[in-house]
Design a protein around this motif. Structure first.
Motif, short mmCIF file in Angstrom:
data_model
loop_
_atom_site.label_atom_id
_atom_site.label_comp_id
_atom_site.label_asym_id
_atom_site.label_seq_id
_atom_site.Cartn_x
_atom_site.Cartn_y
_atom_site.Cartn_z
N ASP A 15 0.81 -1.22 0.00
CA ASP A 15 0.00 0.00 0.00
C ASP A 15 0.84 1.26 0.00
OD1 ASP A 15 -2.35 -1.46 -0.08
OD2 ASP A 15 -2.65 -1.39 2.09
N VAL A 16 2.01 1.24 0.62
CA VAL A 16 2.88 2.42 0.62
C VAL A 16 3.41 2.67 -0.78
CG1 VAL A 16 5.04 3.40 1.51
CG2 VAL A 16 3.50 2.18 3.05
N ARG A 22 3.49 7.85 -5.10
CA ARG A 22 4.67 7.23 -4.48
C ARG A 22 5.34 6.24 -5.42
NH1 ARG A 22 1.28 7.97 0.29
NH2 ARG A 22 0.48 5.84 0.14
N LEU A 23 4.55 5.54 -6.21
CA LEU A 23 5.13 4.65 -7.21
C LEU A 23 5.93 5.47 -8.23
CD1 LEU A 23 5.44 1.78 -8.32
CD2 LEU A 23 3.27 2.10 -9.54
N GLY A 24 5.39 6.62 -8.62
CA GLY A 24 6.11 7.52 -9.52
C GLY A 24 7.40 8.03 -8.92
N ILE A 25 7.37 8.42 -7.66
CA ILE A 25 8.57 8.91 -6.97
C ILE A 25 9.65 7.83 -6.96
CG2 ILE A 25 9.52 9.59 -4.72
CD1 ILE A 25 6.73 10.93 -4.19
N VAL A 57 6.09 10.08 3.80
CA VAL A 57 5.62 8.69 3.95
C VAL A 57 6.73 7.72 3.53
CG1 VAL A 57 3.98 6.95 3.08
CG2 VAL A 57 3.18 9.25 3.69
N LEU A 58 7.35 7.99 2.40
CA LEU A 58 8.40 7.11 1.89
C LEU A 58 9.65 7.15 2.77
CD1 LEU A 58 8.04 7.81 -1.93
CD2 LEU A 58 7.43 5.70 -0.71
N GLU A 59 9.97 8.33 3.29
CA GLU A 59 11.14 8.45 4.17
C GLU A 59 10.89 7.70 5.48
OE1 GLU A 59 14.30 11.88 5.53
OE2 GLU A 59 12.19 12.45 5.40
N LYS A 60 9.71 7.85 6.04
CA LYS A 60 9.35 7.15 7.28
C LYS A 60 9.41 5.63 7.09
CE LYS A 60 5.78 6.75 10.80
NZ LYS A 60 4.43 7.11 11.20
N ALA A 61 9.03 5.16 5.90
CA ALA A 61 9.08 3.73 5.59
C ALA A 61 10.50 3.25 5.27
CB ALA A 61 8.14 3.42 4.42
N ASP A 86 14.54 0.24 -3.10
CA ASP A 86 14.78 -0.46 -4.36
C ASP A 86 14.13 -1.85 -4.32
OD1 ASP A 86 16.02 -0.40 -6.99
OD2 ASP A 86 17.39 -1.94 -6.22
N ARG A 87 14.28 -2.56 -3.20
CA ARG A 87 13.65 -3.88 -3.06
C ARG A 87 12.13 -3.77 -3.12
NH1 ARG A 87 17.59 -4.41 0.65
NH2 ARG A 87 16.19 -3.95 2.39
N ALA A 88 11.58 -2.76 -2.43
CA ALA A 88 10.12 -2.58 -2.42
C ALA A 88 9.60 -2.31 -3.83
CB ALA A 88 9.73 -1.44 -1.48
#
Length: 112
Positions: A15-16, A22-25, A57-61, A86-88
């Motif tokens: 979901d993240v 976020r997928l684009g980022i 959100v991405l940085e926290k994850a 990168d793995r995600a």
């Protein structure tokens, strides 16, 4: 996150990561290895505030690293993908490929 064998591929989507922006980022960061905030904002057609929220959100994850600095006298923000990011992203692409393959083959997940 990957779906267990026998589960529908959609269960393996993160979901993240899967959220469109976020997928684009993550995709742009993967391609560029280091990307400037303004470039990313323009490329994805976002406001600065909206982009900042998604970056948080991405940085926290743990998927991106944010670096602030100066280029001349102008403040700049750069971001780069972490190994976890990168793995995600790779896991997400794998699950999307499984989903596309399932749709193209006209198959469905096993019944429970």
């Amino acid at each position: 996150m990957t779906a267990e064998p026998g589960q529908h591929p959609v269960n393996g989507l993160d979901d993240v990561v899967h959220q469109r922006v976020r997928l684009g980022i993550l995709t742009v960061a993967h391609q560029a290895r280091r990307v400037e905030f303004g470039f990313l904002r323009t490329a994805l057609g976002l406001t600065a505030g909206n982009l900042s929220q998604h970056l948080a959100v991405l940085e926290k994850a743990g998927m991106i690293e944010v670096e602030k600095g100066y280029e001349g006298k102008r403040a700049r923000t750069w971001l780069s993908l972490t190994p976890a990011g990168d793995r995600a992203l790779q896991d997400e692409v794998t699950q999307l490929k499984r989903l596309i393959h399932q749709i193209e083959q006209g198959t469905s997940a096993p019944e429970s």
